[in-house]
Write a protein that holds these residues in place. Structure first.
Motif, PDB file in Angstrom:
ATOM      1  N   VAL A 123       0.867  -1.054   0.031  1.00 38.49           N
ATOM      2  CA  VAL A 123       0.047   0.132  -0.004  1.00 38.49           C
ATOM      3  C   VAL A 123       0.898   1.158   0.057  1.00 38.49           C
ATOM      4  CG1 VAL A 123      -1.348   1.471   1.397  1.00 38.49           C
ATOM      5  CG2 VAL A 123      -2.190  -1.086   0.939  1.00 38.49           C
ATOM      6  N   ASN A 127       0.972   3.423  -3.365  1.00 44.12           N
ATOM      7  CA  ASN A 127       0.426   4.977  -3.110  1.00 44.12           C
ATOM      8  C   ASN A 127       1.607   5.820  -3.429  1.00 44.12           C
ATOM      9  OD1 ASN A 127      -1.806   6.421  -2.476  1.00 44.12           O
ATOM     10  ND2 ASN A 127      -0.568   7.359  -0.589  1.00 44.12           N
ATOM     11  N   TRP A 157      -6.228   1.884  -6.884  1.00 49.68           N
ATOM     12  CA  TRP A 157      -6.296   1.125  -5.757  1.00 49.68           C
ATOM     13  C   TRP A 157      -6.833  -0.315  -5.867  1.00 49.68           C
ATOM     14  CZ3 TRP A 157      -3.247   1.470  -1.486  1.00 49.68           C
ATOM     15  CH2 TRP A 157      -2.732   2.788  -1.359  1.00 49.68           C
TER      16      TRP A 157
END
Length: 194
Positions: A123, A127, A157
């Motif tokens: 993540v 990101n 995502w």
């Protein structure tokens, strides 16, 4: 000496990933990984405290490909975005192929805290890649007018962060790298001809 140690560690990690793909995590012993890597079991334990530590490191090895892409973007914000994404795909193609969905599901079941650690790294890394990618695309005038960054990020995502966990992709039979390339093509070009 350090180079040799790093090479040994890499051989162990790649052997572990290959055997996890072929036999599953729970059915692969540290002895088998050592044998496949051409080292002793003691050498494996010199690098990893236990099987769980080895499993975590093996899965984090996959994430290192994405971390390298993020580092490249940070070093050179003007980098060609396709080139950076291609390097990530190339890095994934050098890893052992196998049923990534089964591996991920088994990791989640056997070592939920290791799975969580891998997800956290994924993540943060992806990101960071998205933020730099979007900023660079905006700067370079590559974004379609009126594109909502929040919507693009939500789609990103859903597609990329959970890419290797999404069972809908199981039936297509693509390697990690092929799946990544397909997703990046969708992100870069959409589905309709311009």
């Amino acid at each position: 000496m350090e180079k040799t140690e790093n090479q040994t560690r890499e051989k162990i990690l790649l052997s572990a990933l290959m055997l996890f793909s072929e036999r599953r995590i729970g059915q692969t012993s540290v002895n088998e990984i050592a044998y496949h890597a051409g080292v002793t079991r003691i050498t494996v334990y010199r690098h990893f405290p236990d099987k769980k530590g080895l499993v975590l490191a093996a899965f984090l090895r996959v994430e290192q490909v994405f971390e390298k892409g993020l580092a490249d973007l940070k070093l050179n914000p003007q980098a060609n975005l396709e080139t950076v994404l291609d390097k990530i795909g190339e890095g994934l193609s050098k890893l052992p192929h196998g049923d990534v969905f089964a591996r991920s599901d088994e990791l989640k079941r056997l070592y939920p805290d290791a799975y969580q650690s891998v997800q956290e790294v994924r993540v943060v890394t992806l990101n960071g890649i998205f933020e730099l990618f979007f900023a660079a695309a905006k700067r370079q005038g590559l974004l379609r007018p009126g594109l909502n960054q929040a919507i693009v990020q939500a789609v990103f995502w859903d597609l990329v962060i959970n890419l290797f966990d999404n069972p809908s992709f199981q039936s297509v039979g693509l390697s990690d790298a092929e799946l990544f390339h397909a997703m990046t093509d969708l992100l870069l070009y959409g589905v309709l001809k311009s």
